[in-house]
Motif scaffolding. Structure first.
Motif, short mmCIF file in Angstrom:
data_model
loop_
_atom_site.label_atom_id
_atom_site.label_comp_id
_atom_site.label_asym_id
_atom_site.label_seq_id
_atom_site.Cartn_x
_atom_site.Cartn_y
_atom_site.Cartn_z
N LEU A 126 2.91 -5.48 -0.70
CA LEU A 126 1.49 -5.25 -0.95
C LEU A 126 0.64 -6.35 -0.32
O LEU A 126 -0.38 -6.08 0.31
CB LEU A 126 1.23 -5.16 -2.45
CG LEU A 126 -0.23 -5.03 -2.89
CD1 LEU A 126 -0.87 -3.78 -2.32
CD2 LEU A 126 -0.33 -5.03 -4.42
N SER A 127 1.06 -7.60 -0.49
CA SER A 127 0.32 -8.72 0.11
C SER A 127 0.27 -8.59 1.62
O SER A 127 -0.78 -8.81 2.25
CB SER A 127 0.98 -10.04 -0.28
OG SER A 127 0.92 -10.26 -1.67
N GLU A 128 1.39 -8.21 2.22
CA GLU A 128 1.45 -8.08 3.68
C GLU A 128 0.56 -6.95 4.16
O GLU A 128 -0.17 -7.09 5.16
CB GLU A 128 2.90 -7.82 4.11
CG GLU A 128 3.10 -7.74 5.61
CD GLU A 128 4.56 -7.55 5.99
OE1 GLU A 128 4.82 -7.26 7.19
OE2 GLU A 128 5.44 -7.68 5.12
N ALA A 129 0.58 -5.81 3.46
CA ALA A 129 -0.26 -4.68 3.85
C ALA A 129 -1.74 -5.01 3.68
O ALA A 129 -2.57 -4.62 4.50
CB ALA A 129 0.11 -3.45 3.03
N ALA A 130 -2.08 -5.72 2.61
CA ALA A 130 -3.48 -6.10 2.37
C ALA A 130 -4.00 -6.99 3.49
O ALA A 130 -5.17 -6.90 3.88
CB ALA A 130 -3.61 -6.79 1.03
N ALA A 131 -3.15 -7.86 4.00
CA ALA A 131 -3.55 -8.76 5.09
C ALA A 131 -3.69 -8.00 6.41
O ALA A 131 -4.35 -8.48 7.33
CB ALA A 131 -2.53 -9.89 5.24
N GLY A 132 -3.07 -6.82 6.51
CA GLY A 132 -3.18 -5.99 7.70
C GLY A 132 -4.21 -4.90 7.50
O GLY A 132 -5.19 -5.08 6.79
N GLY A 133 -3.95 -3.75 8.10
CA GLY A 133 -4.92 -2.66 8.00
C GLY A 133 -4.34 -1.37 7.51
O GLY A 133 -5.01 -0.33 7.57
N ASP A 134 -3.11 -1.38 6.99
CA ASP A 134 -2.47 -0.15 6.54
C ASP A 134 -3.09 0.37 5.25
O ASP A 134 -3.66 -0.39 4.46
CB ASP A 134 -0.96 -0.38 6.32
CG ASP A 134 -0.23 -0.70 7.62
OD1 ASP A 134 -0.77 -0.37 8.69
OD2 ASP A 134 0.88 -1.27 7.53
N ASN A 135 -2.92 1.67 5.02
CA ASN A 135 -3.33 2.27 3.75
C ASN A 135 -2.49 1.65 2.64
O ASN A 135 -1.26 1.58 2.72
CB ASN A 135 -3.11 3.78 3.80
CG ASN A 135 -3.74 4.50 2.61
OD1 ASN A 135 -3.50 4.16 1.46
ND2 ASN A 135 -4.53 5.52 2.89
N LEU A 136 -3.16 1.19 1.59
CA LEU A 136 -2.47 0.47 0.52
C LEU A 136 -1.84 1.37 -0.52
O LEU A 136 -1.06 0.89 -1.35
CB LEU A 136 -3.45 -0.48 -0.17
CG LEU A 136 -4.03 -1.61 0.69
CD1 LEU A 136 -5.03 -2.42 -0.12
CD2 LEU A 136 -2.92 -2.50 1.23
N MET A 137 -2.13 2.65 -0.51
CA MET A 137 -1.63 3.53 -1.57
C MET A 137 -0.10 3.57 -1.65
O MET A 137 0.46 3.51 -2.75
CB MET A 137 -2.21 4.93 -1.41
CG MET A 137 -3.64 5.06 -1.86
SD MET A 137 -3.94 4.58 -3.58
CE MET A 137 -2.97 5.80 -4.45
N PRO A 138 0.63 3.66 -0.52
CA PRO A 138 2.10 3.64 -0.64
C PRO A 138 2.61 2.36 -1.29
O PRO A 138 3.59 2.39 -2.04
CB PRO A 138 2.57 3.76 0.82
CG PRO A 138 1.45 4.45 1.52
CD PRO A 138 0.21 3.92 0.88
#
Length: 406
Positions: free
Chosen positions: A362-374
């Protein structure tokens, strides 16, 4: 208990964590073998009004809008029966906004959300039919009816002409209301029964799809079972004994109401244009302009009450010595300890490595641009808590700093 989950429609009013709550709901369904496409319900998920009216924000506007768009995008593809946002003018109104301000600020919020999601490439007709709205109905009956009629017209034109929606369902102004809120009084609280009943009538005359009637004692405490039942009976009497809901737009054609609706529509459109000219709703919130405008309206209203220019029966007009109101709600003292014990059992029974792995993702995705729902879904399945997920997001996103309003 005993009711299949796919038969239940839920409504969440959490804002900053709405995406997490939706993920938890989806996980429960998956664990019970229920397909996501069968889930129904609504999350309020409207963060912009929190920056203005109530203060339950956490993150800055950019990350907050991103998570809202994530939920809308996810729902449009995987939860076709779920309403991913209920854009809430209610909180503007109860904070002190006028009916015109409530309408304009709510539509400005909606424009911001639709623009943000369509910029991602999602076609407007893929999600607009599931957008809904939420308001407080106050006590000026004709003004409230005109407000809803004017917003219905404006929304249809915005969706059709500005955003190019072709599906007629995208033009529909689907809204629910609360009758009560800040109009309820602690003084002579039984007067609130009449207030709520007239507000419910105005809501029906204005075309509301769903109505919540506050209990008369909500200005004092959480409702008792008896007061909550009376609030329900207020709706049922209106629905089944008056036959008012059987008529579509029953006040349509009234010279007074049509003129009021036209004037309301023009004034709201003018204020919308002003917001757009100043850079849109997000910019206005970040600069504190919306907060300032509502604060000034709230001040003018309170001064009018104190001077007696605005009458509130039992408060500043024809007030009598207050009678006892009877028994109020009392919280079970074991509620907190019971919930803490449940939380402790959940943490003790989960796989800590899976939790940590999900939170890291979750931390890695938040720092990027992916959809966070998964990531929210996986973290929820691992039994990570809302607090643990929010803590990770806070590390990446930071916190919103409220502008000073003078």
């Amino acid at each position: 208990e005993g009711i299949p989950l796919e038969k239940i429609s839920v409504s969440f009013t959490i804002n900053a964590t709405a995406a997490i709550i939706l993920a938890m709901y989806a996980v429960v369904a998956e664990e019970r073998g229920i397909a996501p496409r069968l889930l129904t319900g609504t999350i309020q998920n409207d963060i912009l009004k929190e920056y203005v009216a109530r203060g339950t924000w956490i993150f800055p506007t950019g990350p907050s809008l991103r998570m809202i768009a994530d939920t809308i995008e996810c729902a449009s593809r995987e939860l076709p029966r779920f309403n991913p946002i209920s854009i809430a003018g209610a909180h503007f109104r109860d904070a002190g906004a006028t009916a015109v301000q409530e309408a304009a600020f709510t539509l400005a919020d909606a424009i911001a959300y639709v623009e943000y999601v369509t910029r991602r490439g999602l076609p407007v007709d893929a999600f607009a039919p599931r957008l809904s709205f939420y308001f407080y109905t106050h006590s000026d009956l004709f003004e409230e009816v005109a407000k809803y009629r004017a917003m219905r017209r404006l929304w249809a034109r915005l969706m059709r002409d500005r955003f190019g929606a072709r599906d007629p369902r995208s033009w529909h102004f689907r809204f629910g209301v609360v009758c009560g809120g800040s109009t309820l009084t602690r003084q002579e609280p039984l007067n609130n029964v009449a207030r709520v009943a007239y507000q419910a009538l105005a809501s029906v005359l204005g075309g509301a799809q769903t109505i919540f009637t506050c209990a008369w004692d909500e200005a004092i405490a959480i409702p008792t079972e008896a007061s909550a039942l009376l609030a329900l009976r207020t709706q049922q009497i209106l629905a089944f004994e008056t036959n008012v809901p059987q008529v579509v737009d029953p006040l349509g054609g009234s010279y007074f109401l049509e003129d009021l609706t036209h004037r309301m529509e023009a004034t709201v459109a003018e204020k919308l244009a002003q917001i757009e000219g100043d850079g849109g709703m997000v910019a206005a919130i970040e600069a504190g302009r919306v907060q300032q405008e509502i604060a000034e309206s709230a001040y003018r209203w309170q001064k009018a009450v104190e001077r007696g220019e605005r009458r509130i029966v039992g408060v500043n007009w024809d007030r009598v010595e207050e009678a006892p109101v009877g028994e109020c709600f009392r919280e079970n003292p074991e509620t907190v300890s019971h919930q803490l014990a449940r939380l402790a059992r959940t943490k003790a029974g989960r796989d800590p490595r899976r939790v940590e792995k999900a939170l890291d993702a979750l931390s890695e995705a938040a720092a990027g641009g992916d959809n966070l729902m998964p990531c929210f879904v996986e973290a929820a399945a691992a039994r990570a808590t809302i607090g643990e997920m929010v803590a990770r997001l806070r590390q990446v996103f930071g916190e919103f700093r409220e502008p000073l309003v003078f």
